[in-house]
Motif scaffolding. Structure first.
Motif, short mmCIF file in Angstrom:
data_model
loop_
_atom_site.label_atom_id
_atom_site.label_comp_id
_atom_site.label_asym_id
_atom_site.label_seq_id
_atom_site.Cartn_x
_atom_site.Cartn_y
_atom_site.Cartn_z
N PRO A 214 0.79 -1.50 0.25
CA PRO A 214 0.31 -0.56 -0.02
C PRO A 214 0.89 1.30 0.04
N PRO A 215 0.48 2.58 -0.42
CA PRO A 215 1.46 3.44 -0.50
C PRO A 215 1.24 4.35 0.69
N VAL A 216 2.56 5.01 0.95
CA VAL A 216 2.65 5.71 2.32
C VAL A 216 2.25 6.89 2.11
N PRO A 217 1.07 7.33 2.76
CA PRO A 217 0.58 8.87 3.09
C PRO A 217 1.89 10.02 3.25
N ALA A 218 1.57 10.93 2.54
CA ALA A 218 2.94 12.14 2.10
C ALA A 218 2.40 13.15 2.65
N ALA A 219 1.90 13.41 4.23
CA ALA A 219 1.25 14.06 4.77
C ALA A 219 0.90 14.01 5.74
N PRO A 220 0.84 13.93 6.76
CA PRO A 220 -0.06 13.74 8.09
C PRO A 220 -0.87 13.80 8.07
N ALA A 221 -1.69 12.81 8.41
CA ALA A 221 -3.38 12.10 8.84
C ALA A 221 -4.03 13.36 9.37
N ARG A 222 -5.26 13.73 8.83
CA ARG A 222 -6.32 14.56 8.90
C ARG A 222 -6.80 14.08 10.21
N ASN A 223 -7.15 15.03 11.19
CA ASN A 223 -7.97 14.60 12.25
C ASN A 223 -7.11 14.18 13.72
N ASN A 224 -6.05 14.66 13.68
CA ASN A 224 -4.83 14.47 14.72
C ASN A 224 -4.99 15.65 15.72
N LEU A 225 -5.67 15.32 16.74
CA LEU A 225 -5.64 16.65 17.57
C LEU A 225 -4.76 17.54 18.09
N ALA A 226 -3.81 16.19 18.33
CA ALA A 226 -2.62 16.39 19.18
C ALA A 226 -1.36 17.60 18.08
N LEU A 227 -1.73 17.34 17.07
CA LEU A 227 -1.07 18.05 15.88
C LEU A 227 -1.79 19.59 15.72
N GLY A 228 -2.86 19.57 15.55
CA GLY A 228 -3.68 20.62 15.40
C GLY A 228 -3.66 21.31 16.60
N LEU A 229 -3.56 20.67 17.45
CA LEU A 229 -3.25 22.22 18.96
C LEU A 229 -2.28 22.95 18.49
N VAL A 230 -0.87 21.60 18.28
CA VAL A 230 0.46 22.14 17.66
C VAL A 230 0.88 23.39 17.10
N VAL A 231 -0.23 23.28 15.72
CA VAL A 231 -0.42 24.05 14.51
C VAL A 231 -1.00 25.71 14.98
N ALA A 232 -1.99 25.05 16.01
CA ALA A 232 -2.71 26.80 16.65
C ALA A 232 -1.89 26.92 17.35
N VAL A 233 -1.41 27.10 18.50
CA VAL A 233 -0.93 28.27 19.49
C VAL A 233 0.72 27.89 18.81
N ALA A 234 1.72 27.29 17.46
CA ALA A 234 2.62 28.28 16.57
C ALA A 234 2.04 29.24 15.83
N VAL A 235 1.01 28.49 15.08
CA VAL A 235 0.35 29.71 13.84
C VAL A 235 -0.39 31.44 15.50
N ALA A 236 -0.48 31.01 15.90
CA ALA A 236 -1.36 32.40 17.39
C ALA A 236 -0.29 33.03 17.41
N LEU A 237 1.05 32.56 17.99
CA LEU A 237 2.46 33.21 18.34
C LEU A 237 3.17 33.76 16.86
#
Length: 184
Positions: A44-67
């Protein structure tokens, strides 16, 4: 006198061969461990991007974008010496949209995005005040922000009016709706 061409045979190295991969063609396995074997299936192909619906990664990205967006908003406030409502909307929306795009449809993300937006707009206003005060006092904005943070917060609370709180609220609303739109 004409010369006839002999028909392709096994002994003729220049004989026409079917293309590789065509039915009936020999598969190249001459020492290549990665060569496709007849009847084998591909992994099976390996996904190129991180999977969606990742709560922890979404929170990290939100904090980084906020700063980052707080710094940009502070630079805008410091350069213009005005609080710009559209910039506060942009700060909130970009925080929420990034969180929703990465974090997905988790119901925690819009609320956290709105709270981060409140903090980012507040921090941006403090950065703007530090830039304005640094110009007037002849010191660096960084030293004013780090060494006299209490003076900045007092200055913010003395100059805060209804428009300041309106911008905070608009930014939070934009973050909440941006998280919903980003999750779609």
């Amino acid at each position: 006198m004409t010369q006839s061409v002999p028909p392709p045979s096994e002994g003729n190295p220049f004989a026409q061969q079917p293309p590789v991969g065509a039915p009936g063609a020999a598969q190249p396995t001459d020492g290549n461990p990665f060569a496709q074997q007849p009847g084998a299936t591909l992994p099976p192909p390996v996904p190129a991007a991180p999977a969606r619906n990742n709560l922890a990664l979404g929170l990290v990205v939100a904090v980084a974008v906020a700063l980052v967006s707080a710094g940009i908003y502070g630079a805008i406030v410091g350069a213009t010496e005005y609080e710009i409502g559209y910039a506060a909307v942009g700060v909130g929306f970009v925080i929420g949209f990034a969180a929703g795009r990465i974090g997905g449809t988790n119901p925690v993300l819009p609320v956290v995005s709105a709270l981060l937006s409140l903090g980012a707009v507040y921090l941006g206003q403090l950065i703007g005040i530090a830039m304005i005060g640094a110009d007037e006092l002849g010191v660096s904005a960084t030293s004013l922000f780090t060494e006299h943070f209490d003076v900045l917060t007092e200055g913010w609370s003395e100059t805060a009016d209804a428009m300041t709180f309106l911008f905070l609220g608009i930014g939070a609303f934009a973050a909440f709706s941006g998280a919903k739109k980003g999750a779609l």
